[in-house]
Design a protein around this motif. Structure first.
Motif, mmCIF file in Angstrom:
data_model
loop_
_atom_site.group_PDB
_atom_site.id
_atom_site.type_symbol
_atom_site.label_atom_id
_atom_site.label_comp_id
_atom_site.label_asym_id
_atom_site.label_seq_id
_atom_site.Cartn_x
_atom_site.Cartn_y
_atom_site.Cartn_z
ATOM 1 N N THR A 82 1.345 10.729 5.167
ATOM 2 C CA THR A 82 0.719 10.335 6.162
ATOM 3 C C THR A 82 1.539 9.180 7.105
ATOM 4 O O THR A 82 1.768 9.485 8.218
ATOM 5 C CB THR A 82 -0.607 9.442 5.952
ATOM 6 N N ILE A 94 -6.158 5.971 15.499
ATOM 7 C CA ILE A 94 -6.217 6.525 14.436
ATOM 8 C C ILE A 94 -7.043 5.877 13.480
ATOM 9 O O ILE A 94 -6.794 4.787 12.656
ATOM 10 C CB ILE A 94 -4.897 6.751 13.795
ATOM 11 N N THR A 108 -5.288 12.181 13.814
ATOM 12 C CA THR A 108 -3.916 12.015 14.348
ATOM 13 C C THR A 108 -3.768 12.728 15.560
ATOM 14 O O THR A 108 -3.117 12.360 16.713
ATOM 15 C CB THR A 108 -2.731 12.116 13.337
ATOM 16 N N LEU A 162 -6.414 7.664 0.072
ATOM 17 C CA LEU A 162 -5.485 8.744 -0.060
ATOM 18 C C LEU A 162 -4.675 8.500 -1.419
ATOM 19 O O LEU A 162 -4.500 7.298 -1.834
ATOM 20 C CB LEU A 162 -4.708 8.973 1.162
ATOM 21 N N GLN A 221 -9.906 4.344 10.439
ATOM 22 C CA GLN A 221 -9.989 4.180 9.173
ATOM 23 C C GLN A 221 -11.146 5.181 8.822
ATOM 24 O O GLN A 221 -12.057 5.398 9.678
ATOM 25 C CB GLN A 221 -10.661 2.857 8.966
ATOM 26 N N SER A 222 -11.094 6.023 7.898
ATOM 27 C CA SER A 222 -11.978 6.949 7.441
ATOM 28 C C SER A 222 -12.156 7.984 8.406
ATOM 29 O O SER A 222 -13.050 8.251 9.018
ATOM 30 C CB SER A 222 -13.405 6.283 7.019
ATOM 31 N N PRO A 223 -11.109 8.778 8.443
ATOM 32 C CA PRO A 223 -11.200 9.771 9.771
ATOM 33 C C PRO A 223 -12.254 10.664 9.596
ATOM 34 O O PRO A 223 -12.864 11.429 10.563
ATOM 35 C CB PRO A 223 -9.561 10.525 9.723
ATOM 36 N N GLN A 266 -6.914 13.257 8.023
ATOM 37 C CA GLN A 266 -6.203 12.375 8.539
ATOM 38 C C GLN A 266 -5.371 12.932 9.701
ATOM 39 O O GLN A 266 -5.088 12.130 10.677
ATOM 40 C CB GLN A 266 -5.265 11.763 7.612
ATOM 41 N N ARG A 267 -4.737 14.116 9.444
ATOM 42 C CA ARG A 267 -3.855 14.673 10.366
ATOM 43 C C ARG A 267 -4.857 15.198 11.712
ATOM 44 O O ARG A 267 -3.974 15.198 12.710
ATOM 45 C CB ARG A 267 -3.205 15.757 9.889
ATOM 46 N N PRO A 317 -4.891 3.560 7.991
ATOM 47 C CA PRO A 317 -5.024 4.911 7.796
ATOM 48 C C PRO A 317 -4.722 5.532 6.528
ATOM 49 O O PRO A 317 -4.727 6.859 6.464
ATOM 50 C CB PRO A 317 -3.743 5.341 8.923
ATOM 51 N N THR A 318 -4.472 5.010 5.545
ATOM 52 C CA THR A 318 -4.070 5.615 4.453
ATOM 53 C C THR A 318 -5.273 5.158 3.237
ATOM 54 O O THR A 318 -5.282 5.499 2.115
ATOM 55 C CB THR A 318 -2.878 4.882 3.702
#
Length: 321
Positions: free
Chosen positions: A196, A99, A168, A188, A101-103, A164-165, A184-185
């Motif tokens: 998240t 998952i 994921t 946000l 960084q910066s999706p 992000q989802r 991952p945050t």
């Protein structure tokens, strides 16, 4: 209580970058930790301490000028010794779900989320047939709480939380026993951060997966982690249960305590000074120049004892003071 068998067992992981002129940067030094199924380990520390380099080493994504040492066993496989073919066909996605960084930057901008999920389902699960692949992609989206009515959108049409989802959902497709979430945050707002980490925790609580979260967000780490590993100047300096770390008795390493005391809801007192350059580390304790407990003993490198790498760790009497 029966001790859980680690999904990931890391021993002596070190990463050095070879620079022009023969100079070397010690990005990660002698990291030791385990992560079991049903458990989240949060790797925390200031930016530049080596957290993301460690993650890249586990996935075989280091640049050509990097040298790694040690072992990182995922079942019978040593991730650090795996060749690119094994990493690409056996490990990434199938055994380790990333998952990133910066999706939004990780997602392919010119393709819909549905098409990316369907491609991943076909590649990682062997599902065949248009109807079956479509159904499996929608099921993967549902597992990550990604709304099916957004599947035909492109990444630029998604909010940060939805991106992000989506990332994921892609990470969960292969039912990987290890999830690796790298910051991952980032970017946000607080509500999305909480959502998240709660989503990630939900997947850990099934008991089928281990989660390694790399973050500088201590509030998120407190919310999600069972254990905390604190990294400073490339070295893990404290490994502790999350409840004890964030509650009582609190961290024992001076750096760890400084991180918590810098939070706005605590003392809001920053740690003085700056971290050392990873290419110019002292022979002794790297934190000593910033530490009020430092002494002449700190000119030598402290061993790791009881999860603490410090010559002068706090003891219960100090913590009650």
């Amino acid at each position: 209580m029966t001790e859980r068998i680690p999904v990931l067992s890391v021993r002596g992981l070190s990463v050095r970058f070879r620079m022009p002129g023969g100079h070397r940067i010690a990005a990660v030094t002698d990291a030791h930790f385990d992560v079991a199924a049903g458990e989240c380990l949060a790797l925390i520390g200031e930016s530049g301490c080596g957290k993301s380099v460690l993650a890249s080493a586990l996935l075989g994504l280091l640049p050509a000028n990097a040298q790694s040492a040690g072992t990182a066993h995922l079942g019978d496989l040593d991730l650090l010794a795996a060749d690119e073919r094994t990493l690409a066909r056996t490990i990434r996605g199938r055994l380790v779900g990333l998952i990133p960084q910066s999706p939004a930057a990780h997602l392919t901008p010119v393709r819909t989320i549905r098409s990316q999920l369907e491609e991943t389902v076909a590649a990682l699960t062997g599902t065949r047939g248009r109807t079956a692949v479509r159904a499996a992609a929608e099921a993967a989206a549902e597992r990550a709480a990604f709304p099916t009515d957004h599947l035909d959108r492109h990444p630029h049409e998604l909010s940060g939380g939805l991106a992000q989802r989506a990332a994921t959902a892609l990470a969960l497709v292969g039912d990987a026993p290890l999830l690796l979430a790298d910051e991952p945050t980032t970017g946000l707002d607080r509500d999305l951060v909480d959502h998240t980490v709660d989503e990630l925790r939900r997947h850990v609580d099934t008991g089928r997966r281990a989660l390694l979260v790399i973050t500088h967000d201590l509030t998120a780490a407190e919310r999600i982690a069972d254990r905390v590993a604190v990294m400073y100047a490339g070295r893990i300096v404290e490994l502790a249960d999350s409840d004890a770390f964030f509650g009582a008795p609190g961290p024992r390493h001076p750096y760890s305590r400084g991180l918590l005391q810098a939070l706005p809801d605590r003392a809001f007192t920053p740690i003085p000074g700056m971290p050392p350059e990873l290419g110019d580390l002292p022979e002794g304790c790297s934190f000593a120049p910033r530490c009020e407990r430092a002494s002449a003993t700190c000119a030598s490198l402290p061993p790791t004892t009881g999860g603490i790498a410090c010559h002068h760790p706090y003891v219960p009497e100090d913590l009650r003071a």
